[in-house]
Design a protein around this motif. Structure first.
Motif, mmCIF file in Angstrom:
data_model
loop_
_atom_site.group_PDB
_atom_site.id
_atom_site.type_symbol
_atom_site.label_atom_id
_atom_site.label_comp_id
_atom_site.label_asym_id
_atom_site.label_seq_id
_atom_site.Cartn_x
_atom_site.Cartn_y
_atom_site.Cartn_z
ATOM 1 N N THR A 213 1.088 -0.846 -0.057
ATOM 2 C CA THR A 213 -0.125 -0.198 0.261
ATOM 3 C C THR A 213 1.017 0.910 -0.058
ATOM 4 O OG1 THR A 213 -0.456 0.044 2.491
ATOM 5 C CG2 THR A 213 -1.630 -0.821 1.228
ATOM 6 N N GLY A 214 1.870 1.179 -0.008
ATOM 7 C CA GLY A 214 2.990 2.525 0.359
ATOM 8 C C GLY A 214 3.502 3.010 -0.525
ATOM 9 N N ALA A 215 3.138 2.010 -1.980
ATOM 10 C CA ALA A 215 4.358 1.877 -3.342
ATOM 11 C C ALA A 215 2.627 2.332 -4.117
ATOM 12 C CB ALA A 215 4.198 0.578 -3.753
ATOM 13 N N PRO A 216 2.769 3.998 -4.890
ATOM 14 C CA PRO A 216 1.887 4.327 -5.676
ATOM 15 C C PRO A 216 1.829 3.377 -6.976
ATOM 16 C CG PRO A 216 3.802 5.632 -6.003
ATOM 17 C CD PRO A 216 4.045 4.672 -4.912
ATOM 18 N N ASP A 217 2.717 2.987 -7.586
ATOM 19 C CA ASP A 217 2.113 2.224 -8.283
ATOM 20 C C ASP A 217 2.382 0.995 -8.352
ATOM 21 O OD1 ASP A 217 0.697 4.683 -10.285
ATOM 22 O OD2 ASP A 217 2.970 5.294 -9.846
ATOM 23 N N THR A 218 2.153 0.021 -9.516
ATOM 24 C CA THR A 218 2.183 -1.252 -9.756
ATOM 25 C C THR A 218 3.327 -1.685 -10.668
ATOM 26 O OG1 THR A 218 0.086 -2.307 -9.120
ATOM 27 C CG2 THR A 218 1.723 -3.782 -10.531
ATOM 28 N N LEU A 219 4.528 -2.293 -9.873
ATOM 29 C CA LEU A 219 6.458 -2.248 -10.826
ATOM 30 C C LEU A 219 6.363 -3.707 -11.459
ATOM 31 C CD1 LEU A 219 7.953 0.517 -9.179
ATOM 32 C CD2 LEU A 219 6.760 0.157 -11.527
ATOM 33 N N ILE A 220 6.296 -4.306 -12.654
ATOM 34 C CA ILE A 220 6.407 -5.808 -12.906
ATOM 35 C C ILE A 220 8.018 -5.324 -13.068
ATOM 36 C CG2 ILE A 220 5.843 -7.317 -14.384
ATOM 37 C CD1 ILE A 220 3.788 -6.740 -12.087
ATOM 38 N N MET A 221 8.561 -6.610 -12.601
ATOM 39 C CA MET A 221 9.909 -7.027 -13.017
ATOM 40 C C MET A 221 10.527 -6.464 -14.937
ATOM 41 S SD MET A 221 11.818 -7.137 -10.192
ATOM 42 C CE MET A 221 13.706 -7.966 -11.145
ATOM 43 N N ALA A 222 11.063 -5.688 -15.338
ATOM 44 C CA ALA A 222 11.297 -4.989 -16.802
ATOM 45 C C ALA A 222 11.946 -6.762 -17.280
ATOM 46 C CB ALA A 222 12.993 -4.440 -16.752
ATOM 47 N N SER A 223 12.691 -7.649 -16.716
ATOM 48 C CA SER A 223 12.650 -8.602 -17.334
ATOM 49 C C SER A 223 11.512 -9.686 -17.839
ATOM 50 C CB SER A 223 14.025 -9.781 -16.296
ATOM 51 O OG SER A 223 13.341 -9.928 -15.541
ATOM 52 N N ARG A 284 8.344 -17.924 -4.464
ATOM 53 C CA ARG A 284 8.338 -17.718 -6.772
ATOM 54 C C ARG A 284 9.806 -17.036 -6.855
ATOM 55 N NH1 ARG A 284 5.457 -21.102 -4.749
ATOM 56 N NH2 ARG A 284 3.664 -22.166 -5.642
ATOM 57 N N PRO A 285 9.643 -17.353 -7.941
ATOM 58 C CA PRO A 285 10.433 -15.583 -8.273
ATOM 59 C C PRO A 285 9.574 -14.901 -7.960
ATOM 60 C CG PRO A 285 11.006 -17.650 -10.069
ATOM 61 C CD PRO A 285 10.317 -18.218 -8.581
ATOM 62 N N PHE A 286 10.392 -13.659 -8.248
ATOM 63 C CA PHE A 286 9.685 -11.932 -7.744
ATOM 64 C C PHE A 286 9.552 -11.707 -8.891
ATOM 65 C CE2 PHE A 286 10.111 -7.314 -6.766
ATOM 66 C CZ PHE A 286 9.626 -7.319 -5.519
ATOM 67 N N GLY A 287 8.145 -11.110 -8.934
ATOM 68 C CA GLY A 287 7.811 -10.834 -10.064
ATOM 69 C C GLY A 287 7.482 -9.333 -10.419
ATOM 70 N N GLY A 288 7.785 -8.657 -9.112
ATOM 71 C CA GLY A 288 7.236 -7.144 -8.945
ATOM 72 C C GLY A 288 6.488 -6.810 -7.782
ATOM 73 N N ILE A 289 5.674 -5.551 -7.648
ATOM 74 C CA ILE A 289 5.110 -4.697 -6.280
ATOM 75 C C ILE A 289 3.560 -4.693 -7.060
ATOM 76 C CG2 ILE A 289 4.800 -2.630 -5.034
ATOM 77 C CD1 ILE A 289 7.912 -2.820 -5.785
ATOM 78 N N ILE A 290 2.648 -5.348 -6.270
ATOM 79 C CA ILE A 290 1.380 -4.636 -6.867
ATOM 80 C C ILE A 290 1.035 -3.277 -5.086
ATOM 81 C CG2 ILE A 290 -1.471 -5.309 -6.253
ATOM 82 C CD1 ILE A 290 0.425 -7.297 -8.111
ATOM 83 N N GLY A 291 1.085 -2.332 -5.976
ATOM 84 C CA GLY A 291 1.094 -0.540 -5.372
ATOM 85 C C GLY A 291 -0.637 -0.198 -5.646
ATOM 86 N N ALA A 292 -0.680 1.177 -5.370
ATOM 87 C CA ALA A 292 -1.982 1.111 -4.137
ATOM 88 C C ALA A 292 -2.872 1.362 -5.870
ATOM 89 C CB ALA A 292 -1.723 3.042 -3.419
ATOM 90 N N GLU A 293 -2.382 1.864 -6.640
ATOM 91 C CA GLU A 293 -3.290 2.476 -7.997
ATOM 92 C C GLU A 293 -4.448 1.421 -8.450
ATOM 93 O OE1 GLU A 293 -3.581 4.232 -12.138
ATOM 94 O OE2 GLU A 293 -1.170 3.822 -11.433
ATOM 95 N N VAL A 294 -3.650 -0.053 -7.914
ATOM 96 C CA VAL A 294 -3.948 -1.334 -8.739
ATOM 97 C C VAL A 294 -5.177 -1.663 -7.778
ATOM 98 C CG1 VAL A 294 -3.995 -3.157 -9.302
ATOM 99 C CG2 VAL A 294 -2.703 -2.229 -10.287
ATOM 100 N N LEU A 295 -4.448 -1.511 -6.195
ATOM 101 C CA LEU A 295 -5.152 -2.020 -5.214
ATOM 102 C C LEU A 295 -6.959 -1.053 -5.094
ATOM 103 C CD1 LEU A 295 -2.427 -2.461 -2.805
ATOM 104 C CD2 LEU A 295 -4.244 -4.047 -3.248
#
Length: 321
Positions: A213-223, A284-295
Motif C-alpha cells: 500500500t506504500g507504493a503508488p504504482d504497480t511495478l513488474i520486473m523489466a525482465s 516463487r521468482p519475484f515478479g514485482g510490486i502490487i501498488g496502491a493504484e491497482v489496489l
C-alpha cells in the motif's frame, strides 16, 4: 465539511458483514478512518506521547515502522533502555539508523502501546497532496507491517477504513461473506523479512508479488516485460523510495495474461523496472510490486491478520447488478 473520525466501539456484526460466529460479536473492534492522498496512499492521524497529531502512512510494504526526524525530536524520543534488549540502531539499505521508543502511539482512540520506531527522512511524502484536508499536511511516519500484523489489521482500500483488533491477533473475518459479495479470495503470506506475498501468473510463468500500500504504482520486473514481449512506453520518471532501487528507469504498458491468485488482472496498465530487492524470502521468482493504484482500482481488502486479500473489479460489480 469532510470530517476525519474513528469509531471506538463495539462494531456491529451485521453492519460489517464479515464477522463470524456470535461468540465474536462481544469483542471490541476499532475502525480508524484514513484519508487518501493524490498518490492513493492511506494516512491515519497518530499522536506520539500525547503530542499533536500528524499523518502516518499505512504501509503494508514496510517491514518496520518509522518516524521522521522532526517528529522524533518534537516528542523527545529516546533510544531503548539496555535492559530491553531492543537494538539501538538498525541497518536500512546498508546505512545505520537510530531506533527510538514511543511509549504511547494513539490513532483516534486506538492505543498501539509502546513501539520501537526507526528514525528516517521521509521527505518524499511531504509532497503528497490531500484534496479534502482542512489543515496543512504533516507527515509523522510510517505504520509498517509489524504493527498492522500485531493488531490483525484489515484495510479497505476503497472506503479508507482500517479495522483493528483491540485485543491483538486476527479479526474473525468470514471469507464466505466476501465471496458472496463478489470478491475473489487471494491467499497471502508474511515472509521472513516482513513482507506480504501473493502468488500469481504472467503468461505461463508463476511469480511472487509484494502487496504494498506504500507504493503508488504497480511495478513488474523489466525482465518479465522482455520475456513476454510487452509493448511499452518510456517514462521520464525514475524510481525512488526507502529501498535503494539503484535509480532504475521505468517503462510502462498494458500487461496481458496477468492473474493474482484466481483474480484476473489482464490488461492492467503497469510500470516495469529492474527492482533491486532480495528474492530469497519469496516462495516463487519475484515478479514485482502490487501498488496502491491497482489496489484501489480492484477494491482491495487486505486482511493482514488472516493472511487474505480480497479483490473485485468494477466489471464484476456491473455483472452482478
Amino acid at each position: 465539511m469532510f470530517r476525519y473520525c474513528a469509531s471506538y466501539a463495539f462494531v456491529s456484526c451485521l453492519a460489517l458483514n464479515i464477522l463470524s460466529g456470535s461468540g465474536y460479536c462481544g469483542q471490541k473492534f476499532v475502525v480508524v478512518q484514513a484519508i487518501r492522498g493524490d498518490q492513493n496512499h492511506l494516512f491515519v492521524p497518530v499522536s506520539i506521547n500525547n503530542q499533536n497529531k500528524s499523518w502516518w502512512l499505512v504501509d503494508t510494504g514496510a517491514p518496520l515502522s518509522t518516524i521522521t526526524e522532526s517528529a522524533a525530536k518534537k516528542a523527545s524520543l529516546q533510544g531503548p533502555e539496555i535492559a530491553s534488549k531492543i537494538p539501538t540502531s538498525v541497518k536500512v539499505e546498508g546505512q545505520d539508523h537510530q531506533i527510538v521508543i514511543a511509549h504511547r502511539m494513539v490513532a483516534e482512540g486506538f492505543d498501539f502501546g509502546e513501539q520501537p520506531l526507526v528514525v528516517l527522512r521521509l521527505d518524499g511524502l511531504e509532497h503528497e497532496r490531500m484534496q479534502r484536508l482542512p489543515e496543512s499536511f504533516k507527515n509523522g511516519g510510517i505504520l509498517g507491517l509489524p504493527i498492522l500484523k500485531r493488531y490483525g489489521a484489515l484495510i479497505n482500500c476503497r472506503t479508507r477504513q482500517i479495522f483493528l483488533n483491540g485485543g491483538g491477533g486476527p479479526l474473525p473475518v468470514r471469507r464466505k461473506a466476501y465471496e458472496q459479495m463478489g470478491f475473489t479470495y487471494v491467499p497471502i503470506k508474511i515472509t521472513s523479512a516482513n513482507h506480504l506475498e501473493a502468488v500469481g501468473t504472467i503468461g505461463t510463468g508463476e511469480y511472487s508479488f509484494l502487496i504494498d500500500t506504500g507504493a503508488p504504482d504497480t511495478l513488474i520486473m523489466a525482465s518479465i516485460r522482455q520475456r513476454e514481449k510487452v509493448s511499452f512506453y518510456n517514462e521520464r520518471a525514475r524510481l525512488v523510495g526507502i529501498h535503494d532501487f539503484k535509480n532504475p528507469s521505468i517503462t510502462s504498458g498494458l500487461l496481458p495474461s496477468f492473474r493474482l491468485g484466481d483474480h484476473d488482472l489482464s490488461n492492467s496498465f503497469v510500470g516495469f523496472a529492474n527492482l533491486n530487492l532480495h528474492q530469497s524470502e519469496f516462495s516463487r521468482p519475484f515478479g514485482g510490486i502490487i501498488g496502491a493504484e491497482v489496489l484501489w482500482d480492484q477494491r482491495a481488502i487486505i486482511d493482514v491478520g488472516n493472511r487474505a486479500l480480497y479483490l473485485k473489479t468494477d466489471r464484476q460489480e456491473r455483472k452482478r447488478s
